[in-house]
Structures are given as C-alpha cells and as structure tokens.
Design an enzyme around this catalytic site. Structure first.
Site, PDB file in Angstrom:
ATOM      1  N   GLU A 163       0.809  -1.218   0.000  1.00 46.79           N
ATOM      2  CA  GLU A 163       0.000   0.000   0.000  1.00 46.79           C
ATOM      3  C   GLU A 163       0.848   1.276   0.000  1.00 46.79           C
ATOM      4  O   GLU A 163       0.821   2.040   0.971  1.00 46.79           O
ATOM      5  CB  GLU A 163      -0.966  -0.009   1.191  1.00 46.79           C
ATOM      6  CG  GLU A 163      -1.917  -1.185   1.159  1.00 46.79           C
ATOM      7  CD  GLU A 163      -2.938  -1.174   2.304  1.00 46.79           C
ATOM      8  OE1 GLU A 163      -2.920  -0.238   3.115  1.00 46.79           O
ATOM      9  OE2 GLU A 163      -3.751  -2.108   2.365  1.00 46.79           O
ATOM     10  N   GLU A 361      -5.003  -8.695   0.758  1.00 45.48           N
ATOM     11  CA  GLU A 361      -5.662  -8.299   2.002  1.00 45.48           C
ATOM     12  C   GLU A 361      -7.149  -8.127   1.731  1.00 45.48           C
ATOM     13  O   GLU A 361      -7.541  -7.531   0.719  1.00 45.48           O
ATOM     14  CB  GLU A 361      -5.148  -6.958   2.544  1.00 45.48           C
ATOM     15  CG  GLU A 361      -3.809  -7.015   3.219  1.00 45.48           C
ATOM     16  CD  GLU A 361      -3.421  -5.693   3.851  1.00 45.48           C
ATOM     17  OE1 GLU A 361      -4.311  -4.914   4.258  1.00 45.48           O
ATOM     18  OE2 GLU A 361      -2.204  -5.442   3.916  1.00 45.48           O
TER      19      GLU A 361
HETATM   20  O1  IFM Z   1      -4.151  -3.121   9.124  1.00 46.75           O
HETATM   21  C1  IFM Z   1      -4.123  -2.568   7.833  1.00 46.75           C
HETATM   22  C2  IFM Z   1      -2.918  -3.087   7.066  1.00 46.75           C
HETATM   23  O2  IFM Z   1      -1.734  -2.806   7.720  1.00 46.75           O
HETATM   24  C3  IFM Z   1      -2.872  -2.441   5.708  1.00 46.75           C
HETATM   25  N1  IFM Z   1      -4.116  -2.568   5.015  1.00 46.75           N
HETATM   26  C4  IFM Z   1      -5.319  -2.222   5.721  1.00 46.75           C
HETATM   27  C5  IFM Z   1      -5.358  -2.927   7.066  1.00 46.75           C
HETATM   28  C6  IFM Z   1      -6.644  -2.543   7.823  1.00 46.75           C
HETATM   29  O3  IFM Z   1      -6.667  -1.179   8.051  1.00 46.75           O
END
Ligand code: IFM
Length: 458
Positions: A163, A361
């Site tokens: 990210e 994710e």
């Molecule tokens: O916890 C975070 C992660 O570190 C990065 N993506 C989003 C998740 C939830 O906010």
C-alpha cells in the site's frame, strides 16, 4: 458450494510492526512508527507497537495456528529496522529472526510470502528525509538484496511494498500515519519514490535470486461509487480513481503515470519535479502478479467548484468530495460492499491482463467478545468473509484471473492510529495475557480452505 480453481492459493496476512513487538530487542533500530506512536495524540490511547502480539517471541505458536487452520500460505512483512537498524548496516540477529520464521513455515509446509516494506521505515532514514529523499529507493533495493540473499533459497514469492498510497499519502500528506507530515507536494514525491523503490527492489531481487523468483506489489484499491451516472459524477469518479487507484497501478504495469492524472496534479508541479529519465521504465519492469488489498468502496460526489480541494486528503485532488460511508459498516466505519469487490476484481482482471491477481488483504474489524465458554462468536466477520469470498468466486467466474486470497488478518493486532481498539483477526488476541483463541470466523475460513469452496448462502 462455490468451488475455487484447484491451485487457488489460500492464506492469511500480517505485518511486522502490527504484530512483532520486541521493538528494542536484538539490535532492532527505531522505526518511524515507534517515533510517531509516541507522539502526543497520534495513536488512540497512546498505544505503540509494544508488545503488539509479541510475535517476535511467539512466532512458533503463531505458525502452529496457521497449521491448525490448514492455511497453505502466510504473508508477513520484514521490518527493515530489524534487519538494518539504521537502514544501511546489517544486524545479523534481525535477519536470523526471519530465517527462523521461514524455516518454521517451511517445516509446516506453509508457503512464505514476505513483504519487504509495510511502513516501518528506519527512523535514521526518515532523519535523512525519508521517502522524499531520492536515495531511499536505492537503499531499499540494497535492503531487498540482503533479505533476498538470506531467504531466497526458501522464498519464491516476494511483495516489495504494501500500500504505497497509505505510506506516502497518509504519511506525508494527511499526517495520520508516520512520519506524520502534511504536505501535498511531498506526498506525491514520496509516492513516486515508493514506486521507484518497488522497481529497483524488484529488479535487484530478480537479478540475484533463484530463476523462478516471483515479484509483486500490494496495492490498496477503493472503487469510487456515485449516486448518479451523469457527466459530472462520472468526472468526479474519474478524478478520484486517478489519484487513489491508477497513480500506483498504471506505472507498475509498465504504462507510466496516466495522462489524466498528470493533468489533474499538474497544479502541484510535484510529479514533474520528481520523475527523472528512466524512472517510469524502472517502475514498470515486468511483474508476476498484482496484490489486491480491498476493504471498502468510496462514495464520491462532484464539488460545486471543480477547483475545490477534495475533503478526502488525497494530495492535489480537486473537484470531488467523499461522502460518509453507508451501512452496514465495520468498526472502522467502512462500508461492507462485496459487489464493489467483485466489480473491482473484474475491472482489474481486464486492466492488468495478462498479469494475474492475488487478493493480498481483505477483512473486517468488529467488536469481538470472548464468551464465558472461551468462544468468540464473530458472526459479523464470518458473514463479511463469506460474502467477499462469493465475490472473488463471481469475479473468477466472470473471467478475472484471481489466483489466491490472503485474509487480513491472522491475528488481532496494532491497527496503526487506532492502536489496539480495532480487531481484524481470525484469531483473537488478549493483549494482557497474549492468549490466542481461534474465532468462529477462523474456523469458518479453515473449512472453506479445506473444501476449496465457499458454502452457498442459506
Ligand atoms: O491493518 C491494515 C494493514 O496494515 C494495511 N491494510 C489495511 C489494514 C486494515 O486497516
């Protein structure tokens, strides 16, 4: 039952600062998140990355949990300041930790998928300007090589950066993440340097690692939704999509920055000042897959004045505001929208082809309670998970080349500026005792993985 392809990759994900704790152990240097978390008012309750899940000392127990859940793959991240306390000098004890972790995973037949950067920059490099300093991408590639040399015999799949949007735009733009700076120009420059770091690190890994090395990047996407399909709303969605999604996606696909994005951000003059000859080629070197992080869409609306700065804090974005999310919400106040997820995967499937996708994710935070019998009956999370898996299935059926799904997150953990007040885990962590309990959602996920299928809705 909605069955997945036979070789579909199942797993879960975590990141170093969110779970490891042990921030002053075995020579680890301070990271920007150690500094930021200690800053007044930056993190709810003054929480910090210590002790988090104390995973540094309990990794064997956590790998055993992965094995108990039957998860074939595990995405974790490596803390640059553990491996290189000042960002440049190698600390063997830090590397040893990841060596032990990978050995433990391999011994349990679990595929390790390390991410090299999940936001914990060595503080010493921030003191040298952080991601605004053009040397940092090259230092990141040096670090990638050190880690690649050590783990590359057992690791095939690598993620360079997680990210970059959050790291650059929230860290250097809105200031709600480390290092807590608020400057739109710096945010854009930092964004470019993250992408350059990705390209340099990917190239370095490929040049020195085993021939079947696979390299990816994990990008977070927020598909824009509008209440109208008129030209103004479509234009608002385009603007949001350009800065939020295509700023990072198109360059890593080898297409350079989208011309509409460059035009939208021209008033900052930041991208033009940061890009040098050859950068876009380096960023766009071939990728093996794209990591897709998805949680929720964003509801957008045109502003009355197209030059009005957006309320959402994306650097340089004008002419589009983000509306409050609509229920049902998670405790992050994020909208639950599996249809938007399926649509996103279908769009990405076409946009990224022939590069395949892996969901790196996806998950949800809810108020979890441990019942008297020790069970965590997190029906909200199980529902979210099931619906989003149906969405992945639908996208594959619709032609998207999605090769895997890594649930966020294995463990409840340190949720950045929310500290320990938001729980995303398939496994509940009691932060006072460090006791782990597999939640009902974790048991549900284990059944899905074992069956390679998500059960029909009742
Ligand atoms: O916890 C975070 C992660 O570190 C990065 N993506 C989003 C998740 C939830 O906010």
């Amino acid at each position: 039952m909605n069955s997945f392809p036979a070789d579909f990759l199942w797993g879960s994900a975590t990141s170093s600062y969110q779970i490891e704790g042990a921030t002053e152990v075995d020579g680890r240097g301070p990271s920007i998140w150690d500094t930021f978390a200690r800053g007044e008012g930056n993190v709810i309750g003054g929480h910090t990355g210590d002790p988090a899940c104390d995973h540094y000392h309990r990794y064997r127990e956590d790998v055993a949990l992965l094995a108990e859940l039957g998860l074939p793959a595990y995405r974790f991240s490596i803390a640059w300041p553990r491996v290189m306390p000042d960002g440049r000098r190698v600390e063997p004890r830090g590397l040893d930790f990841y060596d032990r972790l990978v050995d433990e995973l391999v011994a349990h037949g679990i595929t390790p998928i390390p991410t090299l950067y999940h936001w914990d920059l060595p503080q010493a490099l921030q003191d040298a300007g952080g991601w605004v300093n053009r040397d940092v991408p090259s230092w990141f590639a040096d670090y990638a090589l050190v880690v690649g040399d050590r783990l590359g015999d057992r690791v095939r799949d690598w993620i360079t950066i997680n990210e970059p949007l959050c790291s650059a735009f929230l860290g250097y733009g809105t200031g709600v993440h480390a290092p807590g700076l608020r400057d739109a120009r710096q945010a854009v420059i930092a964004g470019h340097h993250h992408l350059l770091g990705h390209g340099l690190a990917a190239t370095a890994l490929r040049a020195h690692a085993r021939p079947d090395t696979k390299v990816a990047v994990a990008l977070n996407f927020a598909p824009p939704l509008t209440d109208s399909d008129d030209a103004e709303h479509r234009e608002a969605a385009r603007r949001f999509d350009a800065v939020h999604n295509r700023f990072f996606l198109d360059p890593v696909l080898g297409r350079g920055y989208p011309p509409d994005l460059r035009a939208d951000l021209a008033h900052l003059g930041a991208l033009e000042s940061a890009i040098r000859d050859g950068d876009e080629e380096m960023i766009g070197r071939p990728l093996d897959w794209i990591g897709v992080n998805y949680y929720a869409p964003s509801r957008v609306i045109p502003t009355p004045d197209p030059l009005q700065e957006s309320n959402c804090g994306l650097p340089g974005l004008r002419g589009v505001d983000v509306l409050p999310a609509r229920g049902p919400l998670t405790t992050m106040d994020w909208e639950q929208d599996p249809v938007a997820f399926a649509d996103l995967l279908l769009w990405l499937g076409e946009h990224c082809a022939p590069v395949p996708l892996i969901v790196t994710e996806n998950g949800s935070s809810f108020e979890d309670t441990v019942d008297a019998d020790g069970r965590v009956r997190d029906t909200d999370r199980t529902h979210y998970l099931a619906e989003h898996l149906h969405a992945v299935h639908a996208a594959i059926a619709g032609g998207a080349d999605v090769r895997g799904y890594l649930a966020w997150s294995l463990l409840d953990n340190f949720e950045w500026s929310f500290g320990y007040t938001r729980r995303f885990g398939l496994v509940h962590v009691d932060f006072d005792t460090q006791r782990r309990r597999i939640k009902d959602s974790g048991r549900f996920y284990a059944e899905v993985v074992a069956a390679n299928a998500v059960p029909d809705r009742r």
